[in-house]
Design a protein around this motif. Structure first.
Motif, short mmCIF file in Angstrom:
data_model
loop_
_atom_site.label_atom_id
_atom_site.label_comp_id
_atom_site.label_asym_id
_atom_site.label_seq_id
_atom_site.Cartn_x
_atom_site.Cartn_y
_atom_site.Cartn_z
N ARG A 188 0.81 -1.22 0.00
CA ARG A 188 0.00 0.00 0.00
C ARG A 188 0.85 1.28 0.00
N THR A 189 1.98 1.24 0.68
CA THR A 189 2.87 2.41 0.67
C THR A 189 3.38 2.65 -0.75
N ILE A 190 3.71 1.56 -1.45
CA ILE A 190 4.24 1.70 -2.81
C ILE A 190 3.16 2.25 -3.75
N ARG A 191 1.92 1.79 -3.55
CA ARG A 191 0.82 2.32 -4.38
C ARG A 191 0.71 3.83 -4.19
N ALA A 192 0.77 4.26 -2.91
CA ALA A 192 0.70 5.70 -2.64
C ALA A 192 1.90 6.42 -3.25
N ALA A 193 3.07 5.79 -3.16
CA ALA A 193 4.29 6.41 -3.71
C ALA A 193 4.18 6.55 -5.23
N LEU A 194 3.56 5.55 -5.90
CA LEU A 194 3.40 5.65 -7.36
C LEU A 194 2.53 6.86 -7.72
N ASP A 195 1.47 7.08 -6.93
CA ASP A 195 0.65 8.29 -7.15
C ASP A 195 1.47 9.55 -6.93
N ALA A 196 2.25 9.55 -5.85
CA ALA A 196 3.05 10.75 -5.53
C ALA A 196 4.07 11.04 -6.63
N VAL A 197 4.70 9.98 -7.16
CA VAL A 197 5.70 10.15 -8.23
C VAL A 197 5.09 10.88 -9.42
#
Lengths: 183, 323
Positions: free
Chosen positions: A113-122
């Motif tokens: 879930r952190t990576i999913r959020a990070a993909l949005d942030a990127v």
């Protein structure tokens, strides 16, 4: 099969150093002069790993540049209004990611879930050419989303009630990986 | 895990030092978000926010609305003109009706001092309204906390850490909610606050708040790192507090003649709207020392931080989980 233990570290400092060195060599293989890699450490603990990778990179690729940034995905998380107030940490990224080759770096990959959020942030910094994921520890069979690492140091089987913690000398005083029972 | 100690933002008075630090650091992160190509985050996508402006406003209303939209909240706007207020509905009834439509947060601008405090006290009695969060966007001559927070944030961006710095508030202190909120916040942050105004525009007993009082703008300007030039609030002046705008400008306005005499020039703030040629010369408002438009930009980030921290808290600490 890796088994979990709580009495001593799963991995010590020297093993961590070796695996991080190996990961940095894998990054070096992807290097192309015309498009330097962007190493993005995810707040908070992915930043330590990204800094180590950057230092290792410099030792065997002294002339090849590597762009470095710190990303905080808090504002893009999916667990607002759950148990606690989410407080952001700093994002330090002074350049666009449009058409860049980005490697996201975190210490432990668990639910994804952190990576999913990070993909949005990127993507708020532009549309990268591609994004890859590098983690030090991958927890197998624990994903809640279809997200998998491109590079990892260890792949461990930890029980659902256990926590995988990476200790960093910069923060904890020494390097070690622990698999602990949640209290 | 840190969070704000209060459920509403009604004034600066209730904020702890930790609250202020958390608001400032969160504002800094939102300021960074606003510099990105995509300035929107999904954080409050499940929230609905009503902007209730019972009093005129341009920049505060737009700033809140933009902050809400940047956080992905749903936004409804209400202004007093053209509403049922003219039919005699009370403030409490109006707000309860809006909250019954599943609205989570209220941003309130009202001409009565303490309007937000009144709502915070009475809303918990109503089942549709008990969880609502209230943000004071200016209540009469009482407080305007988000303006003070954005002023402090702007000062920090220009001057660095504020403890030990000297800041003057100049002009209509008597009618200014910006002045009171600024005074309270800056003092909590360790700033030496000086008020400079004609005696007729200073509230009685204000010196008890531990601020320095001055009636000479020339002397004040020599002492301070920053000067916040407050607007003459003509709409609240029901008696004559000074002989003429010209005389006010000559004695308490920041004009070119006064400015050029200064060896160390302070930075200039103004909460807007500026009365050019009354409290501030237009050339100075547009000069390099002026951070008036920076204040406006910082305002969106600061309001995002306030909404973000209170918006999460509204369900996080009540144990209500929607997913």
């Amino acid at each position: 099969m890796n088994t979990a233990s709580t009495s001593e570290p799963y991995a010590h400092a020297e093993a961590m150093r070796q695996r991080i060195h190996r990961l940095s060599l894998m990054l070096a293989e992807m290097h192309q002069d015309q498009s330097p890699l962007v190493l993005l450490g995810i707040q908070p603990r992915g930043v330590y790993l990204a800094q180590r990778l950057q230092a290792a990179w410099k030792s065997h690729m002294p002339t090849a540049s590597l762009d470095f940034g710190v990303l905080d995905p808090t504002f893009y998380r999916d667990d607002f209004n759950q148990s606690k107030v989410l407080i952001p940490e700093a994002t330090q990224l002074s350049f666009s990611l449009e058409n860049r080759r980005v490697v996201l770096v975190d210490d432990v990959l668990f639910t994804g879930r952190t990576i999913r959020a990070a993909l949005d942030a990127v993507h708020t910094f532009g549309r990268p050419e591609w994004i890859k994921l590098l983690v030090l520890v991958e927890r197998r069979f624990a994903r809640q989303l279809p997200i998998h690492p491109d590079f990892y140091g260890w792949s461990v089987d930890a029980f659902e009630g256990q926590k995988v913690r990476v200790h960093w000398a910069e923060h904890h005083g020494n390097d070690a990986i622990w698999i602990e029972n949640k209290s | 895990m840190p969070q704000l100690s209060c459920h509403h933002l009604l004034g600066i008075k209730a904020l702890t030092d930790a609250d202020i630090e958390l608001l400032m650091s969160t504002s800094a992160e939102f300021y960074n978000v606003l510099q990105r190509p995509i300035k929107k985050v999904p954080s409050l996508r499940d929230k609905t926010i009503a902007n209730l402006f019972f009093e005129n406003s341009t920049r505060t209303r737009l700033s809140f609305e933009l902050a809400e939209k940047r956080l992905s909240a749903d936004v409804i706007n209400f202004s007093a003109s053209g509403s049922s207020l003219s039919k005699g509905e009370t403030l409490l009834d109006t707000v309860n009706n809006i909250l019954a439509m599943k609205v989570d947060m209220i941003v309130l601008r009202h001409s009565s001092p303490g309007a937000g405090i009144f709502l915070a006290k009475h809303l918990p009695r109503f089942k549709h309204s008990a969880q609502a969060r209230i943000i004071n966007a200016g209540d009469g001559t009482h407080e305007h906390p988000t303006q003070a927070l954005l002023d402090a944030f702007s000062l920090q961006q220009s001057l660095g850490p504020l403890a030990g710095k000297k800041v003057a508030l100049v002009g209509d202190i008597l009618h200014s909610r910006v002045a009171l909120s600024n005074m309270l916040l800056l003092q909590k942050m360790g700033v030496h606050v000086e008020l400079c105004a004609p005696p007729s525009l200073l509230p009685k007993g204000i010196e008890k708040l531990g601020v320095r009082i001055s009636h000479s703008l020339d002397q004040t300007l020599q002492r301070v790192d920053a000067v916040n030039m407050l607007r003459i609030q003509e709409e609240r002046l029901n008696v004559q507090h000074f002989p003429s705008a010209y005389e006010y400008h000559r004695l308490f306005g920041l004009n070119m003649e006064r400015w050029e005499r200064l060896q160390h020039k302070p930075i200039i703030l103004h909460p807007g709207p500026v009365n050019r040629g009354v409290e501030l010369d237009g050339r100075l408002a547009d000069s390099a020392n002026s951070i008036i438009l920076d204040q406006v930009q910082h305002g969106v980030a600061v309001r995002m931080a306030v909404l973000y921290l209170l918006g999460q808290q509204s369900t996080a600490d009540t144990g209500i989980h929607f997913n």
